[in-house]
Write a protein that holds these residues in place. Structure first.
Motif, PDB file in Angstrom:
ATOM      1  N   ILE A   1       0.839  -1.199   0.000  1.00  0.00           N
ATOM      2  CA  ILE A   1       0.000   0.000   0.000  1.00  0.00           C
ATOM      3  C   ILE A   1       0.878   1.255   0.000  1.00  0.00           C
ATOM      4  N   ALA A   2       1.937   1.246   0.792  1.00  0.00           N
ATOM      5  CA  ALA A   2       2.845   2.395   0.837  1.00  0.00           C
ATOM      6  C   ALA A   2       3.523   2.616  -0.514  1.00  0.00           C
ATOM      7  N   VAL A   3       3.978   1.540  -1.136  1.00  0.00           N
ATOM      8  CA  VAL A   3       4.642   1.675  -2.442  1.00  0.00           C
ATOM      9  C   VAL A   3       3.642   2.146  -3.494  1.00  0.00           C
ATOM     10  N   TYR A   4       2.410   1.610  -3.454  1.00  0.00           N
ATOM     11  CA  TYR A   4       1.382   2.098  -4.381  1.00  0.00           C
ATOM     12  C   TYR A   4       1.130   3.588  -4.155  1.00  0.00           C
TER      13      TYR A   4
ATOM     14  N   VAL B   1     -11.815  -5.384  -7.230  1.00  0.00           N
ATOM     15  CA  VAL B   1     -11.275  -4.171  -7.852  1.00  0.00           C
ATOM     16  C   VAL B   1      -9.749  -4.216  -7.821  1.00  0.00           C
ATOM     17  N   ALA B   2      -9.189  -4.635  -6.707  1.00  0.00           N
ATOM     18  CA  ALA B   2      -7.726  -4.744  -6.604  1.00  0.00           C
ATOM     19  C   ALA B   2      -7.187  -5.734  -7.636  1.00  0.00           C
ATOM     20  N   CYS B   3      -7.845  -6.868  -7.779  1.00  0.00           N
ATOM     21  CA  CYS B   3      -7.399  -7.876  -8.757  1.00  0.00           C
ATOM     22  C   CYS B   3      -7.415  -7.309 -10.175  1.00  0.00           C
ATOM     23  N   VAL B   4      -8.525  -6.714 -10.559  1.00  0.00           N
ATOM     24  CA  VAL B   4      -8.661  -6.173 -11.915  1.00  0.00           C
ATOM     25  C   VAL B   4      -7.648  -5.054 -12.148  1.00  0.00           C
ATOM     26  N   THR B   5      -7.508  -4.173 -11.181  1.00  0.00           N
ATOM     27  CA  THR B   5      -6.600  -3.038 -11.323  1.00  0.00           C
ATOM     28  C   THR B   5      -5.156  -3.496 -11.443  1.00  0.00           C
ATOM     29  N   ILE B   6      -4.758  -4.452 -10.626  1.00  0.00           N
ATOM     30  CA  ILE B   6      -3.367  -4.901 -10.643  1.00  0.00           C
ATOM     31  C   ILE B   6      -3.069  -5.721 -11.892  1.00  0.00           C
ATOM     32  N   VAL B   7      -4.034  -6.490 -12.377  1.00  0.00           N
ATOM     33  CA  VAL B   7      -3.840  -7.192 -13.654  1.00  0.00           C
ATOM     34  C   VAL B   7      -3.710  -6.168 -14.792  1.00  0.00           C
ATOM     35  N   PHE B   8      -4.533  -5.128 -14.773  1.00  0.00           N
ATOM     36  CA  PHE B   8      -4.433  -4.053 -15.766  1.00  0.00           C
ATOM     37  C   PHE B   8      -3.058  -3.394 -15.690  1.00  0.00           C
TER      38      PHE B   8
ATOM     39  N   ILE C   1       3.529  -7.861  -9.645  1.00  0.00           N
ATOM     40  CA  ILE C   1       3.827  -9.269  -9.332  1.00  0.00           C
ATOM     41  C   ILE C   1       3.627  -9.509  -7.842  1.00  0.00           C
ATOM     42  N   ALA C   2       4.178  -8.611  -7.027  1.00  0.00           N
ATOM     43  CA  ALA C   2       4.015  -8.726  -5.573  1.00  0.00           C
ATOM     44  C   ALA C   2       2.549  -8.555  -5.185  1.00  0.00           C
ATOM     45  N   GLY C   3       1.862  -7.606  -5.831  1.00  0.00           N
ATOM     46  CA  GLY C   3       0.446  -7.381  -5.529  1.00  0.00           C
ATOM     47  C   GLY C   3      -0.414  -8.583  -5.857  1.00  0.00           C
ATOM     48  N   LEU C   4      -0.181  -9.186  -7.012  1.00  0.00           N
ATOM     49  CA  LEU C   4      -0.962 -10.374  -7.391  1.00  0.00           C
ATOM     50  C   LEU C   4      -0.659 -11.547  -6.471  1.00  0.00           C
ATOM     51  N   TRP C   5       0.591 -11.690  -6.070  1.00  0.00           N
ATOM     52  CA  TRP C   5       0.955 -12.746  -5.120  1.00  0.00           C
ATOM     53  C   TRP C   5       0.218 -12.516  -3.790  1.00  0.00           C
ATOM     54  N   TRP C   6       0.203 -11.277  -3.321  1.00  0.00           N
ATOM     55  CA  TRP C   6      -0.452 -10.947  -2.057  1.00  0.00           C
ATOM     56  C   TRP C   6      -1.954 -11.210  -2.131  1.00  0.00           C
ATOM     57  N   LEU C   7      -2.557 -10.817  -3.243  1.00  0.00           N
ATOM     58  CA  LEU C   7      -3.992 -11.058  -3.418  1.00  0.00           C
ATOM     59  C   LEU C   7      -4.290 -12.554  -3.449  1.00  0.00           C
ATOM     60  N   ARG C   8      -3.475 -13.304  -4.143  1.00  0.00           N
ATOM     61  CA  ARG C   8      -3.674 -14.760  -4.221  1.00  0.00           C
ATOM     62  C   ARG C   8      -3.518 -15.401  -2.841  1.00  0.00           C
ATOM     63  N   LYS C   9      -2.543 -14.932  -2.101  1.00  0.00           N
ATOM     64  CA  LYS C   9      -2.294 -15.465  -0.757  1.00  0.00           C
ATOM     65  C   LYS C   9      -3.490 -15.230   0.167  1.00  0.00           C
ATOM     66  N   HIS C  10      -4.211 -14.139  -0.056  1.00  0.00           N
ATOM     67  CA  HIS C  10      -5.334 -13.769   0.811  1.00  0.00           C
ATOM     68  C   HIS C  10      -6.688 -13.951   0.140  1.00  0.00           C
TER      69      HIS C  10
END
Length: 148
Positions: A16-19, A72-79, A120-129
């Motif tokens: 979140i901080a990096v975003y 929304v996070a999934c779609v946005t990060i894939v985009f 990549i990190a965001g998608l990994w985090w979303l998948r993990k949760h």
């Protein structure tokens, strides 16, 4: 009531901080580019503005709890990932389209490749949760106790 999102804990806070940092950088960059020299590279500067919006939405989606914001996070990060890969590749081969850099040019080389690593990190985090986010209630229960 929806519980606090587990996406905003641990490494999620770093994401979140990096975003947030990239949102500020991309917003500032795009505003200056568009105001001062839009006619020089309109496509590149429009991409910078789109990247800014993507970073802002992704940051908000990682903060706000609930299934809808998880999606929304999934779609946005894939985009975002698609944008980094497409714009990164185009910037290597078409200098006329990119006479000036964007945050996603050369896969984010001007930002220490953070734009490439972050999705990549965001998608990994979303998948993990995924299970945690899917189990969160959508809204508070409004049913009255039995007998009333």
């Amino acid at each position: 009531m929806a519980t606090r999102s587990s996406l905003a804990t641990g490494i999620g806070r770093v994401l979140i901080a990096v975003y947030g940092i990239l949102a500020l950088a991309a917003t500032g960059r795009s505003v200056v580019q568009i105001i001062e020299k839009f006619s020089f590279a309109p496509f590149a500067y429009t991409v910078s503005a789109i990247a800014a919006v993507v970073y802002i939405v992704a940051m908000i989606a990682l903060i706000v709890p609930g299934r809808s914001w998880y999606r929304v996070a999934c779609v946005t990060i894939v985009f975002e990932m698609t944008g980094v890969l497409v714009i990164g590749t185009l910037s290597l081969f078409d200098r006329q389209l990119f006479p000036d850099d964007t945050i996603w040019s050369y896969y984010g080389m001007g930002y220490a490749f953070a734009p490439l690593v972050l999705p990549i990190a965001g998608l990994w985090w979303l998948r993990k949760h995924h299970r945690t986010a899917s189990a969160e209630p959508v809204a508070a229960s409004t049913t009255a106790p039995v007998g009333e």
